[in-house]
Design a protein around this motif. Structure first.
Motif, short mmCIF file in Angstrom:
data_model
loop_
_atom_site.label_atom_id
_atom_site.label_comp_id
_atom_site.label_asym_id
_atom_site.label_seq_id
_atom_site.Cartn_x
_atom_site.Cartn_y
_atom_site.Cartn_z
N LEU A 200 0.98 -1.23 0.10
CA LEU A 200 -0.09 0.20 -0.11
C LEU A 200 0.78 1.14 -0.03
N PRO A 201 0.64 2.32 -0.65
CA PRO A 201 1.32 3.33 -0.90
C PRO A 201 1.39 4.27 0.34
N VAL A 202 2.34 4.93 0.86
CA VAL A 202 2.46 5.74 2.16
C VAL A 202 3.23 7.05 1.69
N ALA A 203 2.78 8.42 2.23
CA ALA A 203 3.49 9.34 2.11
C ALA A 203 3.69 9.94 3.58
N VAL A 204 4.84 10.42 3.94
CA VAL A 204 5.01 10.98 5.25
C VAL A 204 5.55 12.34 5.08
N ILE A 205 4.83 13.40 5.77
CA ILE A 205 5.11 14.77 5.38
C ILE A 205 5.46 15.30 6.81
N GLN A 206 6.52 15.93 6.82
CA GLN A 206 6.98 16.81 7.85
C GLN A 206 7.08 18.16 7.79
N ASN A 207 6.59 18.99 8.86
CA ASN A 207 6.61 20.31 8.54
C ASN A 207 5.79 21.14 7.25
N GLY A 208 4.79 20.42 6.98
CA GLY A 208 4.02 20.71 5.75
C GLY A 208 3.72 22.10 5.69
N SER A 209 3.63 22.62 4.45
CA SER A 209 3.67 23.96 3.93
C SER A 209 4.76 24.90 4.57
N SER A 210 5.70 24.55 5.15
CA SER A 210 6.89 25.38 5.77
C SER A 210 8.11 25.29 4.84
N THR A 211 8.87 26.28 5.15
CA THR A 211 10.08 26.23 4.28
C THR A 211 11.06 25.15 4.33
N GLY A 218 6.60 6.09 -0.11
CA GLY A 218 7.14 4.75 -0.18
C GLY A 218 5.99 3.83 -0.15
N ILE A 219 5.99 2.58 0.16
CA ILE A 219 4.97 1.56 0.78
C ILE A 219 4.97 1.22 2.08
N VAL A 220 4.10 0.30 2.56
CA VAL A 220 3.95 0.06 3.95
C VAL A 220 5.12 -0.79 4.27
N ASP A 221 5.69 -1.63 3.41
CA ASP A 221 6.84 -2.48 3.56
C ASP A 221 8.15 -1.80 4.04
N THR A 222 8.37 -0.53 3.46
CA THR A 222 9.52 0.25 3.40
C THR A 222 9.57 1.42 4.21
N ILE A 223 8.38 2.07 4.52
CA ILE A 223 8.22 3.25 4.93
C ILE A 223 9.06 3.83 6.08
N ALA A 224 9.23 2.63 7.00
CA ALA A 224 9.96 2.69 8.48
C ALA A 224 11.53 3.24 8.03
N GLU A 225 11.90 2.54 7.19
CA GLU A 225 13.29 2.46 6.60
C GLU A 225 13.34 3.95 5.94
N ILE A 226 12.45 4.21 5.14
CA ILE A 226 12.91 5.48 4.45
C ILE A 226 12.51 6.65 5.27
N VAL A 227 11.82 6.55 6.33
CA VAL A 227 11.68 7.85 7.34
C VAL A 227 12.98 7.82 8.15
N SER A 228 13.58 6.70 8.45
CA SER A 228 14.78 6.73 9.27
C SER A 228 15.87 7.18 8.20
N LYS A 230 15.67 9.51 5.94
CA LYS A 230 15.78 10.71 5.38
C LYS A 230 15.65 11.53 6.89
N LYS A 231 15.73 10.81 7.94
CA LYS A 231 15.70 11.62 9.40
C LYS A 231 14.56 12.37 9.49
N ILE A 232 13.43 11.87 9.22
CA ILE A 232 12.10 12.67 9.39
C ILE A 232 11.50 12.57 10.74
N THR A 233 11.37 13.66 11.25
CA THR A 233 10.81 13.53 12.71
C THR A 233 9.68 14.35 12.96
N ALA A 234 9.05 14.44 14.22
CA ALA A 234 7.87 15.44 14.43
C ALA A 234 8.40 16.71 14.34
N PRO A 235 7.17 17.69 13.99
CA PRO A 235 5.71 17.30 13.54
C PRO A 235 5.88 16.67 12.20
#
Length: 264
Positions: A200-211, A218-228, A230-235
């Motif tokens: 299943l396709p997945v998107a993760v967006i950090q600081n949406g609309s900000s500079t 990615g997909i469900v199977d790979t998204i955790a690795e991709i997030v790691s 790309k060093k994506i964190t909250a928010p």
């Protein structure tokens, strides 16, 4: 915290709760600007773009009340008390909360606290990141046969556990937007894997609309690795659903898995 009484004649306490939007100050509403111009005090949250404070009069108190872990000064109870105290002592309090104040926020608690003191209140909605951030990435919530509904779910509940609603949501074909879940992206992905939705396709967006916005697709199977990677964190928010396949970055992923499928 009790404030000293300000010497001001004819104080008229009132509170305006405004949604500051997802981050870009240009997405703030005109009605919100008008309210800020009449503020006697501004209380603003974490994730509120401080550029918005320029709309408030010079010289008035502008108080940061962002939530910090283990900081009692910024507990919800303390914030409620501050709002009331400032209104009674100064007059018009403008409360800025990121996104929309009634969408995954505690706007209701703050309004309820004010009204318990018979303080007049007004609510000015804002653009929620739950819909605004995906829209800016050209990801629709509902689109043709890809999705007939969307769910907005908190990733973790008040006790820090995975929301039970996620288990139900993962069974549907709906677009699922998960807020407050980036720290548990691996566990959340496992819920969808348990429903045989590893592709299943997945998107993760950090600081949406900000500079400093970041996006991972990615997909469900790979998204955790991709997030790691790309060093994506909250928010950040997560979008699960076939509608994510419409994002331009998903095309190479689709092509890759089509090649794999054809080989077998």
């Amino acid at each position: 915290m009790i404030l000293n009484k300000v010497e001001k004649a004819n104080i008229e306490p009132r509170i305006t709760l405004i949604g500051a939007g997802p981050g870009d100050p240009d997405l703030f509403s005109l009605k919100g600007v008008k309210a800020l111009k009449t503020a006697d005090v501004v209380l603003y949250d974490a994730n509120v773009n401080e550029a918005l404070l320029c709309h408030a009069p010079d010289g008035i108190p502008k108080v940061y009340v962002g939530k910090r872990t283990d900081d009692e000064d910024f507990s919800q109870e303390a914030v409620n008390k501050l709002i009331v105290d400032y209104a009674l002592n100064y007059g018009h309090v403008v409360r800025l909360k990121s996104g929309d104040p009634f969408f995954f926020a505690k706007g209701y608690e703050e309004i309820d606290a004010a009204e318990s003191y018979s303080i007049p209140t007004e609510i000015i909605p804002g653009i929620s990141s739950a819909t605004g951030a995906p829209s800016l990435q050209k990801i629709p919530m509902i689109y043709k046969d890809l999705s007939e509904s969307f769910w907005a779910v908190t990733g973790t509940n008040s006790t820090g556990e995975i929301s039970e609603d996620l288990y139900i949501a993962a069974k549907t074909k709906a677009t699922i937007v998960v807020l407050n879940g980036i720290a548990k992206v691996k566990e959340i992905a496992a819920i969808f894997q348990g429903e045989n939705k590893g592709l299943l396709p997945v998107a993760v967006i950090q600081n949406g609309s900000s500079t400093d916005e970041k996006i991972a697709v990615g997909i469900v199977d790979t998204i955790a690795e991709i997030v790691s990677d790309k060093k994506i964190t909250a928010p950040a928010l997560l979008v699960f659903g076939d509608v994510v396949s419409l994002h331009p970055q998903f095309q190479p992923i689709r092509d890759f898995y089509e090649v794999i499928a054809n080989e077998y």
